[in-house]
Scaffold this active site. Structure first.
Site, PDB file in Angstrom:
ATOM      1  N   PHE A  94       0.797  -1.218   0.000  1.00 34.98           N
ATOM      2  CA  PHE A  94       0.000   0.000   0.000  1.00 34.98           C
ATOM      3  C   PHE A  94       0.831   1.269   0.000  1.00 34.98           C
ATOM      4  O   PHE A  94       0.350   2.329  -0.398  1.00 34.98           O
ATOM      5  CB  PHE A  94      -0.934   0.020   1.230  1.00 34.98           C
ATOM      6  CG  PHE A  94      -0.225   0.317   2.536  1.00 34.98           C
ATOM      7  CD1 PHE A  94      -0.038   1.634   2.947  1.00 34.98           C
ATOM      8  CD2 PHE A  94       0.243  -0.702   3.354  1.00 34.98           C
ATOM      9  CE1 PHE A  94       0.616   1.918   4.145  1.00 34.98           C
ATOM     10  CE2 PHE A  94       0.892  -0.428   4.543  1.00 34.98           C
ATOM     11  CZ  PHE A  94       1.088   0.892   4.942  1.00 34.98           C
TER      12      PHE A  94
ATOM     13  N   LYS B 212      -1.272  -7.507  -8.848  1.00 35.56           N
ATOM     14  CA  LYS B 212      -2.190  -7.590  -7.707  1.00 35.56           C
ATOM     15  C   LYS B 212      -1.781  -6.498  -6.733  1.00 35.56           C
ATOM     16  O   LYS B 212      -0.858  -6.650  -5.940  1.00 35.56           O
ATOM     17  CB  LYS B 212      -2.104  -8.960  -7.051  1.00 35.56           C
ATOM     18  CG  LYS B 212      -3.362  -9.396  -6.252  1.00 35.56           C
ATOM     19  CD  LYS B 212      -3.758  -8.513  -5.110  1.00 35.56           C
ATOM     20  CE  LYS B 212      -2.864  -8.661  -3.891  1.00 35.56           C
ATOM     21  NZ  LYS B 212      -3.382  -7.824  -2.740  1.00 35.56           N
TER      22      LYS B 212
ATOM     23  N   ARG C 206      -5.797  -1.801  -0.037  1.00 42.10           N
ATOM     24  CA  ARG C 206      -6.021  -0.569   0.735  1.00 42.10           C
ATOM     25  C   ARG C 206      -6.082   0.668  -0.152  1.00 42.10           C
ATOM     26  O   ARG C 206      -6.762   1.636   0.190  1.00 42.10           O
ATOM     27  CB  ARG C 206      -4.906  -0.397   1.771  1.00 42.10           C
ATOM     28  CG  ARG C 206      -4.845  -1.514   2.797  1.00 42.10           C
ATOM     29  CD  ARG C 206      -3.725  -1.268   3.791  1.00 42.10           C
ATOM     30  NE  ARG C 206      -3.522  -2.400   4.685  1.00 42.10           N
ATOM     31  CZ  ARG C 206      -2.616  -2.445   5.646  1.00 42.10           C
ATOM     32  NH1 ARG C 206      -1.812  -1.412   5.840  1.00 42.10           N
ATOM     33  NH2 ARG C 206      -2.495  -3.494   6.419  1.00 42.10           N
TER      34      ARG C 206
ATOM     35  N   CYS D  61       9.690   1.661   3.339  1.00 36.22           N
ATOM     36  CA  CYS D  61      10.706   0.670   3.684  1.00 36.22           C
ATOM     37  C   CYS D  61      12.105   1.279   3.643  1.00 36.22           C
ATOM     38  O   CYS D  61      13.051   0.690   4.149  1.00 36.22           O
ATOM     39  CB  CYS D  61      10.627  -0.546   2.772  1.00 36.22           C
ATOM     40  SG  CYS D  61      11.103  -0.223   1.065  1.00 36.22           S
TER      41      CYS D  61
END
Length: 499
Positions: free
Chosen positions: A148, A172, A176, A280
């Site tokens: 997301f 895919k 969210r 990240c």
């Protein structure tokens, strides 16, 4: 209520069955629902991909590159609309959303050069009358499972290179914030890609498992949490697929005593709290070397953090907006409480923050911890929110060991004026991406992105030439054109040597 569906065979199609709510993080209200697809939906996408991919692979690389050029132009022309769409579902401020899109476009720009990247190797005269050459061939059908936090950048990291290499691609996205990936697929069709070359299947774990198990999908790229990355890697490899699965992170910023602390504070304000810490490659741990450095850094950080403006996504003055949903807000706040319970000093507490007029929004104020230790669970795990932890190190060697021994090895940064210290650190630290006075060391698109340890599963990184290698397979041809007839019958069935 608006329903966000799949894009299969060039059309947004209504999927039957379950649906999931899509929130507006600024207000807390449900703004749409997304279809949660099934294996039957994936089968329809696979059928369309199988019909389209051979012709796309046979299209010469220069013509495929022209489609990528046109896609880039269309995304740029729709930048404002895409950024507002992204912010409305994710919560990041508009400037961050535009950055999300732009970093994805940089990989598309790399993919525009695919004719050069796909050039093979050639050896003339490898043996008497023998030439050898290699070709990079598409795998067929690839798939991407994306998180997301970057609903534009990470899909473009994956499908840009995969499609340019001649593959069909099934995306895919996160349930969210699924609208931007749908729009990107529409723009790819408008750019000239055949129906079936870029498709979007919405869903949750049921769809993920269907992708990992489907025999027609040759490779899967994933970005998400480490536990799920490990699961994706194991299940995908067991099904005979190539898998690159990027996981979580706990990136450290080492601050040497000679660092420019004003610049460090400015860098940390963006790297730790930008996009509400939902990156990240965020920098949630700062490691000042020596108590004198730590005290001075803390003194400068407190007013800078307290001055951060938290606002709605459309607030041009806001440094960051809400987190993605209520569950994630609760998770981050639980980690803050865990840090308190473990004995860390909570210098600034962002819990309980409310934005006037948006009291139901998923907002969290910035938090700062000091005297965090490596034994604490809140240090060992990824918080993924607007929380900065100070871990004090007495010397350079201790500071070097902290990121090197951590379970995650995505990114790390060192702040110093000392070239020798920087060089030593970059050479020795056990982390995949290193910044020297660069707080978020995400490589440019023609290099490759990837961490080490539990931050990445698989041997090949994202985008750049690593991406080209991941989305292609090598075919090597050894050829001989003898003079005259069929040659010496005695040697007709002997493996040719290079002598």
């Amino acid at each position: 209520m608006r329903v966000i569906d799949h894009v299969i065979a060039g059309a947004e199609g209504a999927g039957a069955g379950r649906r999931s709510d899509v929130f507006d993080p600024n207000s807390g209200a449900v703004q749409a629902q997304v279809t949660l697809g099934t294996a039957a939906d994936l089968d329809r996408a696979i059928a369309a991909a199988m019909a389209a991919q051979p012709g796309w692979a046979a299209t010469n690389p220069q013509r495929r590159a022209r489609v990528m050029f046109r896609f880039k132009e269309l995304v740029e022309a729709n930048m404002d609309a895409l950024a507002h769409m992204l912010s409305s579902e994710h919560g990041k401020v508009i400037a961050d959303s535009k950055g999300d899109i732009q970093r994805g476009l940089e990989v598309i720009e790399f993919a525009c050069g695919i004719p050069h990247a796909l050039k093979g190797e050639y050896t003339q005269g490898a043996g008497p009358g023998i030439d050898v050459y290699s070709m990079r061939m598409p795998l067929g059908i690839g798939a991407g499972i994306t998180p997301f936090n970057f609903p534009a950048m990470i899909p473009m990291w994956m499908f840009g290179v995969a499609i340019a290499c001649g593959n069909a691609f099934i995306l895919k996205p996160s349930e969210r914030d699924p609208s931007v990936p749908v729009r990107l697929a529409e723009l790819m069709l408008e750019a000239g890609a055949p129906e079936g070359i870029l498709q979007v299947v919405q869903g949750d774990k049921e769809m993920v498992d269907a992708i990992l198990d489907h025999p027609a999908i040759g490779a899967v790229s994933f970005v998400g949490s480490s536990d799920i990355a490990h699961y994706v890697y194991q299940r995908g490899v067991a099904a005979g697929k190539r898998v690159q699965a990027m996981g979580g992170a706990k990136n450290h910023g080492i601050v040497m005593p000679d660092a420019d602390l004003d610049q460090v504070v400015a860098d940390l304000s963006g790297a730790a709290f930008g996009s509400a810490g939902e990156r990240c490659m965020a920098l949630p741990v700062v490691v000042p070397v020596g108590d004198k450095t730590a005290d001075a850094l803390r003194e400068k950080l407190i007013p800078a953090i307290e001055a951060l403006r938290v606002g709605v996504s459309t607030d041009a003055e806001a440094q960051y907006g809400p987190v993605v949903n209520a569950a994630h807000k609760a998770r981050v706040e639980n980690w803050i409480q865990t840090g308190v319970d473990e004995g860390a000093e909570l210098v600034i507490d962002g819990r309980g923050f409310q934005l006037q007029g948006h009291e139901q929004g998923f907002f969290i104020g910035p938090s700062l911890f000091d005297r965090v230790t490596p034994a604490m669970k809140s240090y060992q795990e990824e918080i993924f929110g607007p929380v900065l932890q100070i871990v004090r190190a007495p010397d350079f060697e201790t500071a070097l060991r902290l990121p090197s021994e951590h379970q995650y090895g995505n990114g790390v940064a060192i702040f110093t004026r000392n070239g020798h210290a920087a060089r030593e650190f970059a050479a020795r630290v056990n982390v995949g991406m290193v910044g020297i006075n660069v707080p978020i060391p995400v490589p440019v698109a023609y290099h490759s992105f990837g961490g080490w340890k539990r931050s990445a599963f698989g041997d090949v990184n994202q985008h750049g030439m690593e991406g080209v290698r991941f989305w292609t397979k090598v075919k090597t041809v050894t050829q001989r054109w003898p003079d005259g007839g069929v040659g010496d019958a005695a040697n007709a069935f002997v493996i040719p040597t290079m002598g």
